[in-house]
Write a protein that holds these residues in place. Sequence first.
Motif, PDB file in Angstrom:
ATOM      1  N   ALA A 138     -12.089  -0.920  -3.491  1.00 39.73           N
ATOM      2  CA  ALA A 138     -12.802   0.219  -2.900  1.00 39.73           C
ATOM      3  C   ALA A 138     -11.890   1.111  -2.069  1.00 39.73           C
ATOM      4  O   ALA A 138     -12.233   2.258  -1.792  1.00 39.73           O
ATOM      5  CB  ALA A 138     -13.957  -0.284  -2.034  1.00 39.73           C
ATOM      6  N   MET A 139     -10.727   0.593  -1.672  1.00 47.12           N
ATOM      7  CA  MET A 139      -9.827   1.365  -0.825  1.00 47.12           C
ATOM      8  C   MET A 139      -9.009   2.353  -1.649  1.00 47.12           C
ATOM      9  O   MET A 139      -8.410   1.981  -2.648  1.00 47.12           O
ATOM     10  CB  MET A 139      -8.862   0.441  -0.078  1.00 47.12           C
ATOM     11  CG  MET A 139      -7.934   1.206   0.858  1.00 47.12           C
ATOM     12  SD  MET A 139      -6.649   0.164   1.554  1.00 47.12           S
ATOM     13  CE  MET A 139      -7.601  -1.104   2.320  1.00 47.12           C
ATOM     14  N   PRO A 140      -8.946   3.614  -1.237  1.00 50.50           N
ATOM     15  CA  PRO A 140      -8.104   4.585  -1.942  1.00 50.50           C
ATOM     16  C   PRO A 140      -6.624   4.204  -1.838  1.00 50.50           C
ATOM     17  O   PRO A 140      -6.130   3.872  -0.758  1.00 50.50           O
ATOM     18  CB  PRO A 140      -8.374   5.905  -1.214  1.00 50.50           C
ATOM     19  CG  PRO A 140      -9.673   5.703  -0.497  1.00 50.50           C
ATOM     20  CD  PRO A 140      -9.727   4.238  -0.163  1.00 50.50           C
ATOM     21  N   ALA A 141      -5.943   4.249  -2.958  1.00 51.15           N
ATOM     22  CA  ALA A 141      -4.522   3.878  -2.990  1.00 51.15           C
ATOM     23  C   ALA A 141      -3.685   4.774  -2.084  1.00 51.15           C
ATOM     24  O   ALA A 141      -2.777   4.288  -1.409  1.00 51.15           O
ATOM     25  CB  ALA A 141      -4.002   3.941  -4.424  1.00 51.15           C
ATOM     26  N   ASP A 142      -3.992   6.072  -2.053  1.00 50.99           N
ATOM     27  CA  ASP A 142      -3.183   6.968  -1.226  1.00 50.99           C
ATOM     28  C   ASP A 142      -3.296   6.611   0.253  1.00 50.99           C
ATOM     29  O   ASP A 142      -2.324   6.692   0.997  1.00 50.99           O
ATOM     30  CB  ASP A 142      -3.512   8.445  -1.484  1.00 50.99           C
ATOM     31  CG  ASP A 142      -4.976   8.794  -1.322  1.00 50.99           C
ATOM     32  OD1 ASP A 142      -5.848   7.906  -1.443  1.00 50.99           O
ATOM     33  OD2 ASP A 142      -5.272   9.980  -1.106  1.00 50.99           O
ATOM     34  N   PHE A 143      -4.468   6.160   0.683  1.00 48.95           N
ATOM     35  CA  PHE A 143      -4.645   5.721   2.066  1.00 48.95           C
ATOM     36  C   PHE A 143      -3.806   4.476   2.338  1.00 48.95           C
ATOM     37  O   PHE A 143      -3.080   4.407   3.339  1.00 48.95           O
ATOM     38  CB  PHE A 143      -6.122   5.441   2.362  1.00 48.95           C
ATOM     39  CG  PHE A 143      -6.360   4.828   3.714  1.00 48.95           C
ATOM     40  CD1 PHE A 143      -6.261   5.586   4.859  1.00 48.95           C
ATOM     41  CD2 PHE A 143      -6.667   3.485   3.831  1.00 48.95           C
ATOM     42  CE1 PHE A 143      -6.461   5.020   6.111  1.00 48.95           C
ATOM     43  CE2 PHE A 143      -6.872   2.911   5.077  1.00 48.95           C
ATOM     44  CZ  PHE A 143      -6.777   3.679   6.221  1.00 48.95           C
ATOM     45  N   SER A 146      -0.087   5.314   2.400  1.00 48.58           N
ATOM     46  CA  SER A 146       0.303   6.067   3.604  1.00 48.58           C
ATOM     47  C   SER A 146       0.315   5.165   4.831  1.00 48.58           C
ATOM     48  O   SER A 146       1.165   5.310   5.707  1.00 48.58           O
ATOM     49  CB  SER A 146      -0.607   7.276   3.819  1.00 48.58           C
ATOM     50  OG  SER A 146      -1.919   6.873   4.138  1.00 48.58           O
ATOM     51  N   ARG A 147      -0.603   4.197   4.923  1.00 45.79           N
ATOM     52  CA  ARG A 147      -0.591   3.267   6.055  1.00 45.79           C
ATOM     53  C   ARG A 147       0.648   2.384   6.010  1.00 45.79           C
ATOM     54  O   ARG A 147       1.269   2.122   7.026  1.00 45.79           O
ATOM     55  CB  ARG A 147      -1.846   2.384   6.062  1.00 45.79           C
ATOM     56  CG  ARG A 147      -3.115   3.077   6.479  1.00 45.79           C
ATOM     57  CD  ARG A 147      -3.030   3.713   7.853  1.00 45.79           C
ATOM     58  NE  ARG A 147      -2.719   2.761   8.892  1.00 45.79           N
ATOM     59  CZ  ARG A 147      -3.485   2.428   9.882  1.00 45.79           C
ATOM     60  NH1 ARG A 147      -4.656   2.985  10.019  1.00 45.79           N
ATOM     61  NH2 ARG A 147      -3.104   1.545  10.774  1.00 45.79           N
ATOM     62  N   LEU A 148       1.002   1.917   4.820  1.00 43.15           N
ATOM     63  CA  LEU A 148       2.185   1.061   4.691  1.00 43.15           C
ATOM     64  C   LEU A 148       3.465   1.814   5.032  1.00 43.15           C
ATOM     65  O   LEU A 148       4.352   1.267   5.678  1.00 43.15           O
ATOM     66  CB  LEU A 148       2.292   0.498   3.269  1.00 43.15           C
ATOM     67  CG  LEU A 148       1.291  -0.595   2.905  1.00 43.15           C
ATOM     68  CD1 LEU A 148       1.402  -0.927   1.425  1.00 43.15           C
ATOM     69  CD2 LEU A 148       1.509  -1.833   3.753  1.00 43.15           C
ATOM     70  N   THR A 149       3.550   3.063   4.617  1.00 40.68           N
ATOM     71  CA  THR A 149       4.788   3.811   4.850  1.00 40.68           C
ATOM     72  C   THR A 149       4.890   4.341   6.278  1.00 40.68           C
ATOM     73  O   THR A 149       5.990   4.595   6.756  1.00 40.68           O
ATOM     74  CB  THR A 149       4.938   4.984   3.862  1.00 40.68           C
ATOM     75  OG1 THR A 149       3.793   5.832   3.959  1.00 40.68           O
ATOM     76  CG2 THR A 149       5.087   4.476   2.437  1.00 40.68           C
ATOM     77  N   SER A 150       3.758   4.489   6.959  1.00 42.94           N
ATOM     78  CA  SER A 150       3.818   5.021   8.330  1.00 42.94           C
ATOM     79  C   SER A 150       3.829   3.926   9.390  1.00 42.94           C
ATOM     80  O   SER A 150       4.115   4.197  10.553  1.00 42.94           O
ATOM     81  CB  SER A 150       2.641   5.958   8.585  1.00 42.94           C
ATOM     82  OG  SER A 150       1.428   5.228   8.579  1.00 42.94           O
ATOM     83  N   SER A 151       3.525   2.715   9.010  1.00 43.85           N
ATOM     84  CA  SER A 151       3.439   1.630   9.989  1.00 43.85           C
ATOM     85  C   SER A 151       4.820   1.204  10.472  1.00 43.85           C
ATOM     86  O   SER A 151       5.753   1.075   9.691  1.00 43.85           O
ATOM     87  CB  SER A 151       2.726   0.424   9.377  1.00 43.85           C
ATOM     88  OG  SER A 151       2.698  -0.639  10.301  1.00 43.85           O
ATOM     89  N   ARG A 152       4.921   0.997  11.762  1.00 46.26           N
ATOM     90  CA  ARG A 152       6.149   0.479  12.369  1.00 46.26           C
ATOM     91  C   ARG A 152       5.959  -0.982  12.755  1.00 46.26           C
ATOM     92  O   ARG A 152       6.559  -1.473  13.689  1.00 46.26           O
ATOM     93  CB  ARG A 152       6.506   1.296  13.604  1.00 46.26           C
ATOM     94  CG  ARG A 152       6.899   2.707  13.257  1.00 46.26           C
ATOM     95  CD  ARG A 152       7.337   3.428  14.509  1.00 46.26           C
ATOM     96  NE  ARG A 152       6.611   4.687  14.530  1.00 46.26           N
ATOM     97  CZ  ARG A 152       6.298   5.339  15.617  1.00 46.26           C
ATOM     98  NH1 ARG A 152       6.621   4.879  16.784  1.00 46.26           N
ATOM     99  NH2 ARG A 152       5.637   6.470  15.552  1.00 46.26           N
TER     100      ARG A 152
END
Length: 191
Positions: A138-143, A146-152
């Motif tokens: 159910a989760m959009p792939a783009d979301f 983007s969370r994986l690439t922006s997470s520190r």
Amino acid sequence: MTAAATAAQAGKTVVVVEANIMGGRARTDVQGGYRLNQGPHALVRGGDASRILRGLGVPHGGHGAPVRGARLVRQGKLIRPPFGPMGTLLARLLTTSAARWAGRSAEEWVGSLKGGRDLSDLARMMIRVTTYVTDLEAMPADFAISRLTSSRGVTYLDGGFGSLVEGLAAVASAAGARIRGGLKGSTHHLG
């Protein structure tokens, strides 16, 4: 509780009504001297929540995940985390456009990685930790991307997530908010 603290500091009249124990799923129980969060809770480093908590003056110290000696459960068995594929996953994230995956599910993106079970499981685990969502269909792939690439990374809070609830309640109360907990099954008139 964050909204209550923010509104109270802005001079608004605030009454927080909690049906059960303050914090709900964000509380921390203590059993046998160990603090147990009610659900998977970690705070994204440098994220919006950290910025808001800092602005409200709520302490939120913690530490990263202790990976040395860590174990995971896969199909009922205790295993070592599949950190070997981490480099592969990071390399793919650096070359993946979140926008290109708009309209598709996170599970579809994970399936496209074609790096074996360990890589897929690692990607699913990282998505769940950074989004708190378990339904990757159910989760959009783009979301997710983007969370994986922006997470520190994430911080596991010293004192558990309940320490945030307590800190936010203290800030809200100090600013004039009234907090009422344990009201389940009863009728109260606020005024």
